[in-house]
Design a protein around this motif. Structure first.
Motif, PDB file in Angstrom:
ATOM      1  N   GLU A 179       6.312   2.441   4.779  1.00 38.69           N
ATOM      2  CA  GLU A 179       5.989   1.670   3.578  1.00 38.69           C
ATOM      3  C   GLU A 179       4.889   0.646   3.859  1.00 38.69           C
ATOM      4  O   GLU A 179       3.964   0.483   3.057  1.00 38.69           O
ATOM      5  CB  GLU A 179       7.242   0.961   3.055  1.00 38.69           C
ATOM      6  CG  GLU A 179       7.030   0.291   1.719  1.00 38.69           C
ATOM      7  CD  GLU A 179       8.324  -0.280   1.174  1.00 38.69           C
ATOM      8  OE1 GLU A 179       8.295  -1.437   0.705  1.00 38.69           O
ATOM      9  OE2 GLU A 179       9.358   0.425   1.197  1.00 38.69           O
ATOM     10  N   ARG A 180       4.953  -0.016   4.995  1.00 38.24           N
ATOM     11  CA  ARG A 180       3.908  -0.988   5.364  1.00 38.24           C
ATOM     12  C   ARG A 180       2.579  -0.280   5.610  1.00 38.24           C
ATOM     13  O   ARG A 180       1.518  -0.788   5.251  1.00 38.24           O
ATOM     14  CB  ARG A 180       4.336  -1.788   6.597  1.00 38.24           C
ATOM     15  CG  ARG A 180       5.516  -2.700   6.339  1.00 38.24           C
ATOM     16  CD  ARG A 180       5.818  -3.622   7.495  1.00 38.24           C
ATOM     17  NE  ARG A 180       6.078  -2.955   8.763  1.00 38.24           N
ATOM     18  CZ  ARG A 180       7.248  -2.440   9.121  1.00 38.24           C
ATOM     19  NH1 ARG A 180       8.279  -2.487   8.299  1.00 38.24           N
ATOM     20  NH2 ARG A 180       7.385  -1.870  10.313  1.00 38.24           N
ATOM     21  N   ARG A 181       2.636   0.902   6.220  1.00 42.00           N
ATOM     22  CA  ARG A 181       1.417   1.685   6.462  1.00 42.00           C
ATOM     23  C   ARG A 181       0.717   1.997   5.139  1.00 42.00           C
ATOM     24  O   ARG A 181      -0.495   1.808   5.000  1.00 42.00           O
ATOM     25  CB  ARG A 181       1.749   2.982   7.204  1.00 42.00           C
ATOM     26  CG  ARG A 181       0.552   3.917   7.373  1.00 42.00           C
ATOM     27  CD  ARG A 181       0.936   5.202   8.054  1.00 42.00           C
ATOM     28  NE  ARG A 181       1.034   5.061   9.491  1.00 42.00           N
ATOM     29  CZ  ARG A 181      -0.008   5.126  10.322  1.00 42.00           C
ATOM     30  NH1 ARG A 181      -1.223   5.336   9.844  1.00 42.00           N
ATOM     31  NH2 ARG A 181       0.156   4.995  11.611  1.00 42.00           N
ATOM     32  N   LEU A 182       1.469   2.475   4.188  1.00 40.66           N
ATOM     33  CA  LEU A 182       0.882   2.834   2.898  1.00 40.66           C
ATOM     34  C   LEU A 182       0.316   1.610   2.187  1.00 40.66           C
ATOM     35  O   LEU A 182      -0.721   1.694   1.527  1.00 40.66           O
ATOM     36  CB  LEU A 182       1.921   3.546   2.031  1.00 40.66           C
ATOM     37  CG  LEU A 182       2.405   4.895   2.582  1.00 40.66           C
ATOM     38  CD1 LEU A 182       3.529   5.446   1.707  1.00 40.66           C
ATOM     39  CD2 LEU A 182       1.267   5.888   2.709  1.00 40.66           C
ATOM     40  N   LYS A 183       0.984   0.479   2.333  1.00 39.27           N
ATOM     41  CA  LYS A 183       0.556  -0.761   1.675  1.00 39.27           C
ATOM     42  C   LYS A 183      -0.812  -1.228   2.166  1.00 39.27           C
ATOM     43  O   LYS A 183      -1.626  -1.709   1.385  1.00 39.27           O
ATOM     44  CB  LYS A 183       1.605  -1.842   1.908  1.00 39.27           C
ATOM     45  CG  LYS A 183       1.271  -3.183   1.335  1.00 39.27           C
ATOM     46  CD  LYS A 183       2.370  -4.182   1.659  1.00 39.27           C
ATOM     47  CE  LYS A 183       1.905  -5.588   1.368  1.00 39.27           C
ATOM     48  NZ  LYS A 183       2.844  -6.583   1.884  1.00 39.27           N
ATOM     49  N   VAL A 184      -1.083  -1.094   3.468  1.00 36.84           N
ATOM     50  CA  VAL A 184      -2.336  -1.624   4.034  1.00 36.84           C
ATOM     51  C   VAL A 184      -3.315  -0.529   4.449  1.00 36.84           C
ATOM     52  O   VAL A 184      -4.332  -0.816   5.080  1.00 36.84           O
ATOM     53  CB  VAL A 184      -2.067  -2.580   5.218  1.00 36.84           C
ATOM     54  CG1 VAL A 184      -1.309  -3.794   4.761  1.00 36.84           C
ATOM     55  CG2 VAL A 184      -1.366  -1.872   6.348  1.00 36.84           C
ATOM     56  N   ARG A 185      -3.029   0.703   4.073  1.00 34.76           N
ATOM     57  CA  ARG A 185      -3.867   1.824   4.500  1.00 34.76           C
ATOM     58  C   ARG A 185      -5.324   1.657   4.089  1.00 34.76           C
ATOM     59  O   ARG A 185      -6.237   1.872   4.886  1.00 34.76           O
ATOM     60  CB  ARG A 185      -3.322   3.145   3.960  1.00 34.76           C
ATOM     61  CG  ARG A 185      -4.067   4.358   4.477  1.00 34.76           C
ATOM     62  CD  ARG A 185      -3.373   5.652   4.055  1.00 34.76           C
ATOM     63  NE  ARG A 185      -3.961   6.797   4.691  1.00 34.76           N
ATOM     64  CZ  ARG A 185      -5.007   7.474   4.216  1.00 34.76           C
ATOM     65  NH1 ARG A 185      -5.572   7.099   3.076  1.00 34.76           N
ATOM     66  NH2 ARG A 185      -5.502   8.504   4.872  1.00 34.76           N
ATOM     67  N   TYR A 218      -3.140  -2.760  10.734  1.00 33.83           N
ATOM     68  CA  TYR A 218      -1.889  -2.109  11.134  1.00 33.83           C
ATOM     69  C   TYR A 218      -1.130  -2.934  12.170  1.00 33.83           C
ATOM     70  O   TYR A 218       0.091  -2.822  12.276  1.00 33.83           O
ATOM     71  CB  TYR A 218      -2.154  -0.706  11.666  1.00 33.83           C
ATOM     72  CG  TYR A 218      -2.363   0.341  10.595  1.00 33.83           C
ATOM     73  CD1 TYR A 218      -2.261   0.044   9.240  1.00 33.83           C
ATOM     74  CD2 TYR A 218      -2.655   1.647  10.937  1.00 33.83           C
ATOM     75  CE1 TYR A 218      -2.449   1.012   8.271  1.00 33.83           C
ATOM     76  CE2 TYR A 218      -2.836   2.630   9.972  1.00 33.83           C
ATOM     77  CZ  TYR A 218      -2.734   2.304   8.640  1.00 33.83           C
ATOM     78  OH  TYR A 218      -2.907   3.279   7.683  1.00 33.83           O
ATOM     79  N   GLU A 266       0.232  -6.225  10.030  1.00 33.60           N
ATOM     80  CA  GLU A 266       1.310  -5.897   9.088  1.00 33.60           C
ATOM     81  C   GLU A 266       2.445  -5.108   9.740  1.00 33.60           C
ATOM     82  O   GLU A 266       3.270  -4.519   9.053  1.00 33.60           O
ATOM     83  CB  GLU A 266       0.735  -5.134   7.899  1.00 33.60           C
ATOM     84  CG  GLU A 266      -0.243  -5.940   7.081  1.00 33.60           C
ATOM     85  CD  GLU A 266       0.371  -7.198   6.478  1.00 33.60           C
ATOM     86  OE1 GLU A 266       1.552  -7.158   6.068  1.00 33.60           O
ATOM     87  OE2 GLU A 266      -0.342  -8.225   6.416  1.00 33.60           O
TER      88      GLU A 266
END
Length: 95
Positions: free
Chosen positions: A15-21, A73, A76
């Motif tokens: 979820e964090r990956r998708l948020k800051v991708r 990455y 976050e």
């Protein structure tokens, strides 16, 4: 100096990956255009993305560390910073 960076994700990082991708991709593309990131890709295990691997080129370890500390990455908590592996390498020239 060239380095291989191996960065595994935290187990709960999707979820964090998708948020800051988008922010990660933007900064990665900037560093590619400057020649600091030579190549990058996903680490795959059992058909699942579990992290990233990058070949990078920085003047010294201080510049490398400064990049990592500001990498979205890392900031976050997508990549497990304490477990990032950094290996000095010498890549073959492209020509």
């Amino acid at each position: 100096m060239q380095y291989l960076v191996i960065a595994y994700d935290y187990d709960d990082a999707l979820e964090r990956r998708l948020k800051v991708r988008d922010e990660h991709l933007k900064s990665t593309k900037e560093l590619i255009s400057k020649g600091n990131i030579i190549n990058a890709g996903a680490l795959i295990e059992d058909d699942k993305m579990v992290g990233s691997t990058l070949f990078v080129d920085f003047e010294n370890e201080e510049e490398l560390d400064a990049w990592l500390e500001n990498e979205p990455y890392v900031k976050e908590k997508v990549w497990n910073y304490e477990e990032i592996q950094i290996v000095p390498v010498k890549l073959l020239p492209k020509n």
